[in-house]
Design an enzyme around this catalytic site. Structure first.
Site, PDB file in Angstrom:
ATOM      1  N   LYS A  40      -8.906   3.887 -19.485  1.00  0.00           N
ATOM      2  CA  LYS A  40      -9.295   4.222 -20.848  1.00  0.00           C
ATOM      3  C   LYS A  40      -8.135   3.995 -21.823  1.00  0.00           C
ATOM      4  O   LYS A  40      -7.675   2.883 -21.967  1.00  0.00           O
ATOM      5  CB  LYS A  40      -9.807   5.674 -20.884  1.00  0.00           C
TER       6      LYS A  40
ATOM      7  N   TYR B  59     -16.931  14.929 -15.612  1.00  0.00           N
ATOM      8  CA  TYR B  59     -17.430  13.562 -15.531  1.00  0.00           C
ATOM      9  C   TYR B  59     -18.465  13.457 -14.407  1.00  0.00           C
ATOM     10  O   TYR B  59     -18.328  14.103 -13.366  1.00  0.00           O
ATOM     11  CB  TYR B  59     -16.242  12.624 -15.293  1.00  0.00           C
TER      12      TYR B  59
ATOM     13  N   ARG C 183       0.832  -1.202   0.000  1.00  0.00           N
ATOM     14  CA  ARG C 183       0.000   0.000   0.000  1.00  0.00           C
ATOM     15  C   ARG C 183       0.864   1.249   0.000  1.00  0.00           C
ATOM     16  O   ARG C 183       0.450   2.320  -0.443  1.00  0.00           O
ATOM     17  CB  ARG C 183      -0.959   0.009   1.197  1.00  0.00           C
TER      18      ARG C 183
ATOM     19  N   ASP D 211      -7.645  16.962 -15.786  1.00  0.00           N
ATOM     20  CA  ASP D 211      -7.983  15.589 -16.144  1.00  0.00           C
ATOM     21  C   ASP D 211      -7.644  15.421 -17.624  1.00  0.00           C
ATOM     22  O   ASP D 211      -8.308  15.977 -18.494  1.00  0.00           O
ATOM     23  CB  ASP D 211      -9.467  15.329 -15.890  1.00  0.00           C
TER      24      ASP D 211
END
Length: 393
Positions: free
Chosen positions: A208, A111, A58, A183
């Site tokens: 994407k 978005y 992590r 973004d």
């Protein structure tokens, strides 16, 4: 970053040195949750930050680190971070930059889940936001408050594909000491690199185009070393939206073909736009690469190509849009983008359904608007499928 290599070469090589991994051509997957220490004192040094070795996945993992170094190189940034989803990346960045009482200035379209996050920050933590067109210096200056901490931009905007002039935004933001976050999902670093225009942090839904094959969910962030260290030690570590080593490996593999894929996505998109624009059932085509687009001049200034996404409005409403989509045979109805397959979705009832109707209208999202993610198939086959569905209406 390898300064003497071009972008296409860096997508394949940067962040990985085979001699450090038994000369393995492919990057190894370090599928481990934790790392051992030779002595208790060695463990103490690592937790104190005196030894740069790994502790727990992590907090850092070798396969994930390779990906982080590669995205930093491709965005011309000092450092990068990887997350378990695009929204994990958005959340970690914004929560690191703002506090209760702050204000975020946003591009008018974002978005749907980013919009949901902004509403949550407003309702739970009194962090305000404004959604504005960001079309002029005067408009931006008039919207900035003493509490404005971040200007958050999508460009191209989802799903209208309107572009925001990064150079203009940065010129105003620097006057006020405001961080600019972009973004860059729709463009990828192959088409647009916001940091080169002075933006502070760039992020991606790597699900994407960067992944490119519809088989991984991930987010990536790049920026200054100080900014990435701050995010890593706070919202990434403590909220924990990290990326798995295997998913990092998938993205490293996907990045190797990013330039080739983006060239094909973009060339296919241009061909589809040319044909869509002249069809009588199509009321409006939204694509920044057409000379009639309000964003055309900006696309020439800050993008290599205008991208592989097309939005268009049919002559009709929701019923006609859904009927058209249902008549497609090859093109798949799905809300993602950037895959080898051509995908189509209806923003007002899918990706932006969470956005109230009046806000959607203000963003330019009508019930007849459709977003088309152009794939890697022969463009003629994509067009034949679109055409038969249009003719069947």
């Amino acid at each position: 970053m390898t300064d003497n290599h071009r972008f296409e070469t860096r997508t394949i090589h940067d962040g990985y040195e085979d001699k450090s991994h038994h000369n393995s051509l492919a990057a190894p997957i370090y599928q481990t949750s934790t790392f051992t220490f030779e002595t208790a004192e060695a463990g103490e040094r690592r937790f104190a930050g005196e030894d740069p070795g790994y502790i727990y996945s992590r907090l850092g993992n070798p396969t994930v680190r390779m990906l982080e170094e590669r995205i930093a190189s491709l965005e011309n940034a000092e450092a990068g971070l990887a997350f378990g989803s695009g929204m994990a990346a958005v959340s970690a960045v914004l929560l690191n930059l703002v506090k209760s009482g702050d204000h975020i200035l946003c591009s008018e379209g974002v978005y749907g889940c980013t919009f949901g996050l902004l509403k949550m920050l407003e309702e739970k933590f009194s962090i305000d936001h404004d959604l504005l067109p960001l079309d002029s210096v005067e408009q931006i200056r008039s919207a900035i408050r003493p509490t404005t901490t971040v200007i958050y931009i999508e460009t191209p905007i989802n799903p209208t594909l309107k572009l925001i002039d990064l150079e203009m935004i940065v010129s105003v933001a620097k006057e006020y000491g405001i961080q600019v976050v972009v973004d860059n999902t729709f463009s990828t670093p192959y088409l647009q690199r916001p940091i080169e225009f002075g933006c502070d942090i760039v992020l991606h839904s790597a699900t994407k185009y960067i992944g490119g094959h519809g088989d991984v969910v991930a987010g990536l962030v790049a920026g200054s070393k100080d900014a990435m260290t701050s995010i890593a030690k706070s919202t990434q570590k403590d909220i924990g939206g990290i990326l798995s080593p295997f998913d990092a490996w998938l993205l490293l593999r996907g990045l190797k073909t990013l330039p080739l894929r983006m060239d094909r996505h973009c060339s296919n998109a241009r061909s589809i736009v040319e044909n869509l624009s002249s069809h009588p059932r199509v009321k409006k085509v939204m694509y920044p690469g057409t000379e009639t687009s309000p964003s055309y001049a900006i696309s020439k200034k800050q993008m290599k190509y205008p991208g592989g996404l097309i939005s268009f409005e049919l002559d009709g409403g929701k019923q006609e849009a859904q009927e058209f989509m249902n008549k497609l045979k090859m093109i798949k109805i799905a809300v993602s983008l950037g895959d080898a397959e051509t995908l189509i979705q209806h923003p007002s009832t899918m990706t932006h359904a969470v956005v109230p109707e009046d806000e959607r209208r203000r963003m330019g999202i009508s019930d007849s608007l459709i977003r088309l993610s152009i794939g890697l198939e022969a463009w003629e086959d994509i067009w034949e499928d679109v055409l038969q569905a249009l003719e069947a209406l």
